[in-house]
Design an enzyme around this catalytic site. Structure first.
Site, PDB file in Angstrom:
ATOM      1  N   PHE A 195       0.763  -1.335  -0.083  1.00  0.00           N
ATOM      2  CA  PHE A 195      -0.009  -0.068   0.153  1.00  0.00           C
ATOM      3  C   PHE A 195       0.805   1.130   0.037  1.00  0.00           C
ATOM      4  CE2 PHE A 195       0.174   2.233   3.968  1.00  0.00           C
ATOM      5  CZ  PHE A 195       0.871   1.210   5.016  1.00  0.00           C
ATOM      6  N   LYS A 196       2.162   1.215   0.381  1.00  0.00           N
ATOM      7  CA  LYS A 196       2.945   2.381   0.426  1.00  0.00           C
ATOM      8  C   LYS A 196       2.974   3.005  -0.968  1.00  0.00           C
ATOM      9  CE  LYS A 196       5.277   1.379   4.541  1.00  0.00           C
ATOM     10  NZ  LYS A 196       4.823   0.038   4.985  1.00  0.00           N
TER      11      LYS A 196
END
Ligand SMILES: *Cc1c(COP(=O)(O)O)cnc(C)c1O
Length: 468
Positions: A111-112
């Site tokens: 998700f980063k």
């Protein structure tokens, strides 16, 4: 929009300066002075928008004075066009009224990417306008490094140095960093552990003489722009499932309290969220706070979910600021005493206030693997260990079966094959854009655990591979 420090002493800044600032000069973290608030009608009118257009509407108030609408729209469209799934953050159903939001279709499968793909583009936009260059230094035990490098690879005005502990990150994670080639990308393997890497980055921020005047920028989750980008997908998920006319519950695998803090902000911006579940591994300082008002530093125990192996949560201070009526002096005292004693608790009313929204659970490695196996048997989904912790916590802490429960799927399972193997589930394959990862050329410099040598290396290569 102006941004103020959680410790009340640093000057207020605009978005552009906050993006470049990292920590505030008083040691605090920047937060918006006033959070934008949307009506239910307004949120409902965004139903069906493509991800980048929704992102524009949610984030516009945070950046409006610093960047034109046209430029911001173009940057967002470009940012999310690089994701491998055209819905960008698709929902996958696990059970009746239970979902995983897949946040791992970006270039590095975690998700980063949602925040760091945007951050790199925003940095380059402002630096071009200012005619400046910057150096980024970061330490990584895995995910942050590759996402930051991918986010900055095309930046004209940024040189990025990522330190990782030599031979102590998984091969997939190392290759995701070292196979991105560019004269502004510098992977350094330190002969030491992750803490050594982090200490050297911290020391470099504290004393920047070796940079000869070039600005040093932080890309860890203390950077406000990262939190901001993560607010969007809470709106996105809710709109898919009947929000904002019904409320949602989210379970969030948490380390530094960044991702879940974004959910807390989404709620304060008007999105009906009735429950947020803090899901930790056995490094559970956040669970100890949420369950018993004890935020006590403990020693680090490596787990199967390494991206959540933390001793203290850097973004927790942002929640403390709100719990204390946004009184920076109170937060400063609290953080000073935490630094001295390694312990913190808040007044009972403030803790009760937090508990109205947050629940929590700590999940050990055994329960993590059991959950991977359980979910695979139930519906065929293979979860990564971080997401599995979220699902376990969602199931145990759920307050209402009629409220949709959405766990944030923070990484693709292929990044953490050990846990998947231990769960007895067949490992998934690398997605097509990474299928040849193991054949690609790697570039990385091994350096001793020495601050002077690292800083010499940075100043010798910090200008697109040339000396600063
Ligand atoms: C970084 C990370 C987390 C933790 O996120 P925070 O914002 O630090 O709470 C969870 N899962 C994965 C896969 C990560 O990379």
């Amino acid at each position: 929009m102006r941004y103020i420090s959680t410790r009340g002493q640093a000057p207020a800044l605009n978005f552009e300066d906050v993006l470049l600032a990292g920590l505030a000069s008083d040691g605090g973290l920047y937060v918006p002075e006033n959070l934008p608030r949307f009506t239910l009608e307004e949120i409902a009118s965004w139903n069906g928008l493509p991800y980048h257009e929704l992102a524009f509407r949610v984030m516009r108030p945070f950046v409006a004075e610093s960047i034109s609408d046209a430029d911001f729209k173009a940057i967002l469209e470009d940012t999310y066009a690089g994701f491998a799934h055209s819905a960008v953050a698709p929902l996958r159903q696990l059970d009746t009224n239970e979902w995983v939001m897949e946040l791992f279709h970006g270039p590095t499968l975690a998700f980063k990417d949602f925040a760091l793909q945007l951050l790199g583009r925003l940095l380059d936009h402002f630096l071009t306008k200012r005619g400046e260059r910057v150096v980024i230094m970061g330490a990584t035990s895995g995910d942050t490094g590759s996402a930051a490098i991918e986010g900055c690879r095309r930046c004209e005005n940024v040189d990025i140095f990522i330190l990782h502990p030599h031979n102590r990150v998984s091969e997939v994670q190392r290759r995701q960093m070292t196979t991105i080639l560019g004269d502004n990308i510098h992977n350094i393997a330190i002969e030491g552990n992750f803490d050594d890497c982090q200490e050297m980055v911290k020391a470099s921020f504290a004393d920047q003489g070796f940079l000869k005047g070039t600005r040093l920028v932080a890309v860890n989750s203390i950077n406000w722009a990262r939190i901001m980008a993560q607010i969007v997908y809470y709106f996105h998920a809710a709109l898919q499932l009947g929000g904002p006319l019904r409320s949602m519950a989210f379970s969030v695998p948490t380390g530094n309290f960044g991702d879940i803090f974004a959910g807390y902000l989404a709620r304060n911006m008007g999105l009906p969220i009735s429950q947020l579940v803090v899901a930790t591994n056995h490094n559970d300082i956040l669970h100890r706070f949420m369950s018993g008002n004890q935020y006590d530093k403990d020693t680090l125990h490596p787990s199967l979910s390494p991206s959540m192996d933390i001793m203290v949560s850097s973004n927790f201070e942002r929640l403390l600021f709100d719990l204390h009526g946004r009184n920076g002096a109170l937060v400063k005292d609290l953080m000073d005493s935490f630094r001295q004693n390694g312990k913190l608790s808040v007044e009972p009313e403030r803790w009760t206030e937090a508990r109205r929204l947050f629940d929590s659970l700590a999940v050990d490695d055994e329960a993590t693997c059991a959950t991977i196996a359980e979910v695979h048997a139930q519906c065929g989904e293979v979860l990564d260990p971080h997401t599995a912790i979220g699902v376990r916590a969602a199931r145990e802490c759920r307050r209402s079966m009629s409220t949709p429960m959405i766990t944030l799927g923070t990484a693709h399972p292929v990044k953490f094959p050990d846990a998947v193997r231990k769960a007895g589930v067949v490992e998934p394959q690398l997605p097509p854009h990474l299928a040849d990862l193991f054949d690609r050329e790697e570039r990385c410099t091994v350096l001793p655990n020495s601050l002077t040598e690292i800083q010499q290396f940075v100043s010798a290569h910090g200008n697109r591979g040339k000396p600063l």
